[in-house]
Every structure is written in structure tokens, then in C-alpha cells.
Design an enzyme around this catalytic site. Structure first.
Site, mmCIF file in Angstrom:
data_model
loop_
_atom_site.group_PDB
_atom_site.id
_atom_site.type_symbol
_atom_site.label_atom_id
_atom_site.label_comp_id
_atom_site.label_asym_id
_atom_site.label_seq_id
_atom_site.Cartn_x
_atom_site.Cartn_y
_atom_site.Cartn_z
ATOM 1 N N THR A 1 27.901 56.283 27.340
ATOM 2 C CA THR A 1 26.624 56.704 26.770
ATOM 3 C C THR A 1 26.756 57.077 25.295
ATOM 4 O O THR A 1 27.841 57.476 24.847
ATOM 5 C CB THR A 1 26.118 57.938 27.546
ATOM 6 O OG1 THR A 1 24.992 58.493 26.879
ATOM 7 C CG2 THR A 1 27.177 59.033 27.652
ATOM 8 N N ASP A 2 25.635 57.018 24.577
ATOM 9 C CA ASP A 2 25.645 57.461 23.173
ATOM 10 C C ASP A 2 25.781 58.980 23.056
ATOM 11 O O ASP A 2 26.077 59.503 21.987
ATOM 12 C CB ASP A 2 24.392 56.978 22.430
ATOM 13 C CG ASP A 2 23.083 57.474 23.032
ATOM 14 O OD1 ASP A 2 23.102 58.178 24.066
ATOM 15 O OD2 ASP A 2 22.017 57.153 22.461
ATOM 16 N N GLU A 3 25.570 59.707 24.172
ATOM 17 C CA GLU A 3 25.591 61.180 24.093
ATOM 18 C C GLU A 3 26.980 61.716 23.749
ATOM 19 O O GLU A 3 27.117 62.864 23.344
ATOM 20 C CB GLU A 3 25.103 61.797 25.410
ATOM 21 C CG GLU A 3 23.684 61.406 25.720
ATOM 22 C CD GLU A 3 23.002 62.327 26.723
ATOM 23 O OE1 GLU A 3 23.520 63.408 27.026
ATOM 24 O OE2 GLU A 3 21.917 61.939 27.195
ATOM 25 N N TYR B 1 27.396 67.153 30.841
ATOM 26 C CA TYR B 1 27.341 65.715 31.145
ATOM 27 C C TYR B 1 28.066 64.910 30.073
ATOM 28 O O TYR B 1 28.964 64.108 30.368
ATOM 29 C CB TYR B 1 25.882 65.241 31.271
ATOM 30 C CG TYR B 1 25.726 63.735 31.174
ATOM 31 C CD1 TYR B 1 26.212 62.899 32.175
ATOM 32 C CD2 TYR B 1 25.118 63.140 30.066
ATOM 33 C CE1 TYR B 1 26.096 61.512 32.075
ATOM 34 C CE2 TYR B 1 24.998 61.763 29.953
ATOM 35 C CZ TYR B 1 25.482 60.947 30.964
ATOM 36 O OH TYR B 1 25.380 59.580 30.861
ATOM 37 N N LYS C 1 31.501 62.563 30.200
ATOM 38 C CA LYS C 1 31.549 61.131 29.851
ATOM 39 C C LYS C 1 32.544 60.907 28.693
ATOM 40 O O LYS C 1 33.288 59.932 28.690
ATOM 41 C CB LYS C 1 30.152 60.622 29.439
ATOM 42 C CG LYS C 1 29.138 60.533 30.571
ATOM 43 C CD LYS C 1 29.483 59.511 31.645
ATOM 44 C CE LYS C 1 29.412 58.089 31.182
ATOM 45 N NZ LYS C 1 29.583 57.131 32.323
HETATM 46 P P1 NAD Z 1 22.157 56.851 38.216
HETATM 47 O O1 NAD Z 1 22.306 58.334 38.357
HETATM 48 O O2 NAD Z 1 20.832 56.230 38.393
HETATM 49 O O3 NAD Z 1 23.150 56.114 39.225
HETATM 50 C C1 NAD Z 1 24.460 56.541 39.440
HETATM 51 C C2 NAD Z 1 24.991 55.826 40.685
HETATM 52 O O4 NAD Z 1 26.351 56.261 40.880
HETATM 53 C C3 NAD Z 1 24.228 56.168 41.972
HETATM 54 O O5 NAD Z 1 23.982 54.993 42.711
HETATM 55 C C4 NAD Z 1 25.164 57.097 42.713
HETATM 56 O O6 NAD Z 1 25.017 57.026 44.122
HETATM 57 C C5 NAD Z 1 26.526 56.594 42.264
HETATM 58 N N1 NAD Z 1 27.561 57.638 42.355
HETATM 59 C C6 NAD Z 1 27.479 58.917 41.898
HETATM 60 N N2 NAD Z 1 28.608 59.582 42.204
HETATM 61 C C7 NAD Z 1 29.420 58.701 42.846
HETATM 62 C C8 NAD Z 1 30.732 58.808 43.394
HETATM 63 N N3 NAD Z 1 31.420 59.955 43.340
HETATM 64 N N4 NAD Z 1 31.281 57.709 43.956
HETATM 65 C C9 NAD Z 1 30.600 56.531 44.016
HETATM 66 N N5 NAD Z 1 29.339 56.397 43.535
HETATM 67 C C10 NAD Z 1 28.758 57.460 42.948
HETATM 68 O O7 NAD Z 1 22.785 56.525 36.788
HETATM 69 P P2 NAD Z 1 22.309 55.462 35.694
HETATM 70 O O8 NAD Z 1 21.262 56.058 34.844
HETATM 71 O O9 NAD Z 1 22.085 54.157 36.344
HETATM 72 O O10 NAD Z 1 23.641 55.386 34.793
HETATM 73 C C11 NAD Z 1 24.686 54.507 35.154
HETATM 74 C C12 NAD Z 1 25.803 54.639 34.125
HETATM 75 O O11 NAD Z 1 25.332 54.327 32.830
HETATM 76 C C13 NAD Z 1 26.382 56.055 34.044
HETATM 77 O O12 NAD Z 1 27.768 55.949 33.863
HETATM 78 C C14 NAD Z 1 25.708 56.637 32.804
HETATM 79 O O13 NAD Z 1 26.530 57.610 32.206
HETATM 80 C C15 NAD Z 1 25.570 55.403 31.938
HETATM 81 N N6 NAD Z 1 24.433 55.423 30.991
HETATM 82 C C16 NAD Z 1 23.170 55.733 31.422
HETATM 83 C C17 NAD Z 1 22.110 55.679 30.501
HETATM 84 C C18 NAD Z 1 20.686 55.984 30.924
HETATM 85 O O14 NAD Z 1 19.813 56.045 30.069
HETATM 86 N N7 NAD Z 1 20.387 56.147 32.209
HETATM 87 C C19 NAD Z 1 22.354 55.327 29.177
HETATM 88 C C20 NAD Z 1 23.675 55.038 28.782
HETATM 89 C C21 NAD Z 1 24.701 55.068 29.691
HETATM 90 O O1 DAU Z 2 21.272 58.648 25.726
HETATM 91 C C1 DAU Z 2 21.705 58.148 26.951
HETATM 92 C C2 DAU Z 2 21.442 59.164 28.029
HETATM 93 O O2 DAU Z 2 20.038 59.193 28.233
HETATM 94 C C3 DAU Z 2 22.170 58.855 29.325
HETATM 95 O O3 DAU Z 2 23.552 58.935 29.123
HETATM 96 C C4 DAU Z 2 21.759 59.834 30.423
HETATM 97 O O4 DAU Z 2 22.365 59.468 31.663
HETATM 98 C C5 DAU Z 2 20.248 59.795 30.571
HETATM 99 O O5 DAU Z 2 19.839 60.744 31.527
HETATM 100 C C6 DAU Z 2 19.564 60.075 29.232
HETATM 101 O O6 DAU Z 2 19.761 61.445 28.820
HETATM 102 P P1 DAU Z 2 18.554 62.330 28.206
HETATM 103 O O7 DAU Z 2 18.866 63.750 28.412
HETATM 104 O O8 DAU Z 2 18.230 61.863 26.828
HETATM 105 O O9 DAU Z 2 17.355 61.811 29.184
HETATM 106 P P2 DAU Z 2 16.154 62.592 29.908
HETATM 107 O O10 DAU Z 2 15.263 61.543 30.473
HETATM 108 O O11 DAU Z 2 16.651 63.655 30.815
HETATM 109 O O12 DAU Z 2 15.410 63.304 28.698
HETATM 110 C C7 DAU Z 2 14.873 62.548 27.616
HETATM 111 C C8 DAU Z 2 14.272 63.541 26.621
HETATM 112 O O13 DAU Z 2 13.114 64.135 27.244
HETATM 113 C C9 DAU Z 2 15.189 64.698 26.265
HETATM 114 O O14 DAU Z 2 15.005 65.035 24.912
HETATM 115 C C10 DAU Z 2 14.712 65.837 27.157
HETATM 116 C C11 DAU Z 2 13.223 65.566 27.311
HETATM 117 N N1 DAU Z 2 12.639 66.007 28.592
HETATM 118 C C12 DAU Z 2 13.234 65.579 29.741
HETATM 119 C C13 DAU Z 2 12.742 65.979 30.989
HETATM 120 C C14 DAU Z 2 13.409 65.544 32.261
HETATM 121 C C15 DAU Z 2 11.501 66.799 28.630
HETATM 122 O O15 DAU Z 2 10.951 67.163 27.566
HETATM 123 N N2 DAU Z 2 11.015 67.195 29.851
HETATM 124 C C16 DAU Z 2 11.595 66.840 31.035
HETATM 125 O O16 DAU Z 2 11.096 67.257 32.108
#
Ligand code: NAD
Ligand code: DAU
Length: 350
Positions: free
Chosen positions: A131-133, A156, A160
Site C-alpha cells: 500500500t501507499d500508506e 496497519y 504493511k
Molecule cells: P480485504 O480486507 O478486502 O481482503 C483481505 C482478504 O485476506 C480477505 O479475503 C481475508 O479473508 C483474507 N485474510 C485475512 N487474514 C488472513 C489470514 N490470516 N490468512 C489467510 N487469509 C486471510 O483487503 P483488500 O482491500 O482487498 O486488500 C488486499 C491487499 O491489498 C492487502 O494486502 C492490502 O494491504 C492491499 N492494498 C489495499 C488497498 C485498498 O484500497 N483496499 C490499496 C493498496 C493495497
Molecule cells: O491508501 C491505500 C489504503 O487505502 C489501503 O492500504 C487500505 O487497506 C484501505 O483501507 C485504504 O485506507 P484508508 O484509511 O485511506 O481508507 P478508508 O476507506 O478507511 O478511509 C478513506 C478516507 O475516508 C480516510 O481519510 C478516512 C475517511 N473516513 C473513513 C471512514 C471509514 C471517514 O471520514 N469516515 C469513515 O467512516
């Protein structure tokens, strides 16, 4: 037939990656390993579960023996590692889960690859999806590039970042062929409705308050999930071992502006008075340690691998809203049960 292990394939991004690989590469055997936590849902893959080259394995990456035995048995050629605990708010409440899955789980996979591949790395690849975080928080100017120093600010992102460091350390120390990509915020179908976009779509639909953290001025850089999956495909096949690729669509939005777009489009789609849904906006206490701004410079993947996003944001958001409106049963299923108590605790003051 090359065997590829995709971890976390029942989750949001993972399910789109699994579908893309199963359909695009009928000559590959795709193994989806997932623990099926609250975020994992096999409904996401209903349309491909009968295909000959798709295999599901239920299991926990934290269980080192299980992972080792799986690698010994299946002798995977490649790994695309997405399994993770992924929600920042949950990491603030319970950091340990994040350390187990994101750090220990990743190291278990690396150990298994090291032990089974031994020193024969020909045509092998361990691709870690990050992730970019990990880069921390930006002020108003600048972008994250691949050489930006790590500065994670939440449990988190710290977990990562740690997993990224282990992946690089195993490349440097043991020669495991690795690639890492760091992507910005994804949106699209099948995202668990604890994250901003699906949470707010669901609340607007149900006329529930929209809990905006702080002043809503934090900035995120949004990418349609299928464009991320396409980038992962390209990096897996064309990326250079040992390299990092940043993925993002140069698409920054202040939270409050994005929320107003969601309200406007949903008013139109639900036949509400213009402005009706904006009345649901409720400012709530800010997230602890809330990162101000993320912005990815994706020049490297664009120039070196020829990737570019396929969708404009307006089109992506409209498609996303349509998907949630047409899949109310999916939303109802995932928001019942345990998620109800999470929601009540997280948003108790709203
Ligand atoms: P998600 O939470 O939707 O899915 C995570 C999956 O991992 C689920 O299916 C869960 O059951 C599985 N999992 C969790 N713990 C596990 C374990 N111990 N063993 C096996 N499986 C397990 O997550 P996502 O948003 O699809 O993100 C997927 C990946 O991409 C993550 O590594 C996240 O850090 C990265 N990522 C997410 C975003 C985003 O915006 N969502 C952006 C950049 C990177
Ligand atoms: O940047 C990549 C990341 O983006 C991934 O690595 C993470 O897995 C993914 O969850 C996401 O993280 P964020 O914290 O940016 O996403 P989230 O959707 O939780 O929040 C987006 C923005 O919205 C953040 O600034 C917090 C705000 N927010 C979020 C929630 C859930 C609110 O204002 N209210 C809310 O209820």
C-alpha cells in the site's frame, strides 16, 4: 501448467485478481488461499468457481506448518500475496491481529517459498501487494515515488511496512525473486462496507448518517479496483525482479468533495431531490493519527510497463454505485452478523 498461489483471493482486490488470472490464463492453475475472515467472501467468486483452473484452499497464513505443507504439496511457481488485515480503524482498536496476519503471515509465506524453491529460482516469483500508506502522510505538495522513505503512521501501515521490509530482506539475504507494488486507495464492486466508498453508498441508500472524520479535508488518491488488478497482472508478468512499482491513477480527492459526488450521483439514481443526501453528512471525531494526504506518482509503471488506468473517475464511481444498488443482497449478507456490532461500536456517537 504453472501453479500460482494467490492469497486473500476471497477479499475485495484479491477476488478481482483471481478472476482476471483464471479467465485470462486458462493454462495456469490458480490457487486461492484465504482464511475467510469477516472480509473474505466466496460469493465474490461465484461466477468462476466451477472453472477447471480455479482451486480454493481455506487456511490461515499465520499457521506456519500449514503453509509449509501446502507449499511442499503444491510446489507453486509463483505467489501473489494479498491476504491481510486491511482496515486502518480496526488496526487502531486491535493492532495484534495486524501483526500476526500482515507480518508473521508474510514471513511464513517467504519461509515456505525459500524452503521449497531451495536455490532453484528459475521462473519463480514472490509478488507482494502493498500500500501507499507505508510512505506516511504528505502535506499539500509532492507525490510518493518508489524511493520515498518509509514513514508509516498507523498500526496497519506499520504492519504493511514491516512486511515490505521482510520481503526485501529475503530477496537480499536469500535471493528469493521478489517484486513489491504499492497502490493507492481502491474503490469498486465487492469492497467490504467498512471502507469509505461502500459504507457511504450503503448509508445514503438507507438514509443513515454519513460519518465524516474531522473536517473531511484529508485527501486520498482513488483507483478503480479492476485497474489495480490489471496492473498486478502486468507487474507479475513484465515486472523486474527486485523492483518496486507504485500504482495510482493521479486522481486525488478531498474526502468531503468525494462524498458530495457520491451524494449527487445517488440522488439522481434514487430519484431524490437534489441535495437530499448531503443532509446526511455528519462530522464526527477524527480518526486517531489520521494521515492527511496520499498521492502516488505512477510514472514508473506507466513508462516501464505501459500500464494506464482504463476508467475515468466519474465512470468508475457510476459503475460502482450501480453495482452496490444492484447487489443489495450481497450488502445485506455482509453487514449482518458480526459487522453489526463493529458498526455500533465504531460509530456509537453518530
Ligand atoms: P480485504 O480486507 O478486502 O481482503 C483481505 C482478504 O485476506 C480477505 O479475503 C481475508 O479473508 C483474507 N485474510 C485475512 N487474514 C488472513 C489470514 N490470516 N490468512 C489467510 N487469509 C486471510 O483487503 P483488500 O482491500 O482487498 O486488500 C488486499 C491487499 O491489498 C492487502 O494486502 C492490502 O494491504 C492491499 N492494498 C489495499 C488497498 C485498498 O484500497 N483496499 C490499496 C493498496 C493495497
Ligand atoms: O491508501 C491505500 C489504503 O487505502 C489501503 O492500504 C487500505 O487497506 C484501505 O483501507 C485504504 O485506507 P484508508 O484509511 O485511506 O481508507 P478508508 O476507506 O478507511 O478511509 C478513506 C478516507 O475516508 C480516510 O481519510 C478516512 C475517511 N473516513 C473513513 C471512514 C471509514 C471517514 O471520514 N469516515 C469513515 O467512516
Amino acid at each position: 501448467m504453472p501453479k500460482i498461489l494467490i492469497t486473500g483471493g476471497a477479499g475485495f482486490i484479491g477476488s478481482h485478481v483471481v478472476r482476471l488470472f483464471v479467465k485470462e490464463y486458462p493454462g495456469y492453475d490458480i490457487y486461492n488461499l484465504d482464511k475467510l475472515t469477516y472480509a473474505g467472501n466466496l460469493e465474490n467468486l461465484k461466477d468462476i468457481e466451477e472453472l477447471h483452473n480455479y482451486h480454493f484452499v481455506k487456511g490461515d497464513i499465520v499457521d506456519g506448518n500449514f503453509i509449509h505443507e501446502l507449499f511442499e504439496k503444491e510446489k507453486f511457481d509463483g505467489v501473489i500475496h494479498l491476504a491481510a488485515e486491511s482496515h486502518v480503524d480496526r488496526s487502531i482498536k486491535n493492532p495484534m491481529e495486524f501483526i500476526f496476519t500482515n507480518v508473521v503471515g508474510t514471513v511464513n509465506l517467504l519461509n515456505a517459498a525459500k524452503s521449497v524453491w531451495k536455490d532453484d529460482f528459475q521462473d519463480k516469483l514472490f509478488y507482494h501487494v502493498s500500500t501507499d500508506e507505508v510512505y506516511g502522510s504528505l502535506d499539500e505538495g509532492g507525490f510518493f515515488v518508489e524511493s520515498t522513505s518509509y514513514d508509516p503512521q498507523s498500526p496497519y501501515s506499520a504492519s504493511k511496512a514491516s512486511s515490505d521490509h521482510f520481503v526485501r530482506a529475503y530477496h537480499n539475504t536469500y535471493g528469493i525473486p521478489v517484486i513489491i507494488s504499492n497502490c493507492s486507495n481502491n474503490y469498486g464492486p465487492n469492497q467490504f462496507p467498512e471502507k469509505l466508498v461502500p459504507l457511504f453508498i450503503n448509508n445514503i441508500r438507507n438514509n443513515k448518517p454519513l460519518p465524516v472524520y474531522g473536517k473531511g479535508e484529508n485527501v486520498r488518491d482513488w483507483l478503480y479496483v479492476i485497474d489495480h488488478a490489471r496492473a498486478i497482472d502486468l507487474v507479475y508478468h513484465k515486472g523486474k525482479v527486485g523492483e518496486t512499482y507504485n500504482i495510482g491513477g493521479f486522481n486525488e480527492w478531498k474526502n468531503i468533495d468525494l462524498i458530495k459526488v457520491l451524494c449527487k450521483v445517488m440522488d439522481e439514481k434514487l430519484g431524490r431531490e437534489p441535495g437530499a443526501s448531503e443532509n446526511l453528512i455528519t462530522y464526527v471525531q477524527d480518526r486517531a493519527g489520521h494521515d492527511m494526504r496520499y498521492a502516488i506518482d505512477a510514472t514508473k509503471i506507466m513508462k516501464e510497463l505501459g500500464w494506464e488506468p482504463s476508467l475515468q473517475f466519474e465512470e468508475g464511481i457510476a459503475k460502482t454505485i450501480d453495482w452496490y444498488l444492484n447487489n443489495q443482497k450481497w450488502l445485506d449478507n455482509v453487514t449482518s452478523g458480526n459487522y453489526k456490532s463493529y458498526y455500533e461500536e465504531q460509530y456509537k456517537d453518530v
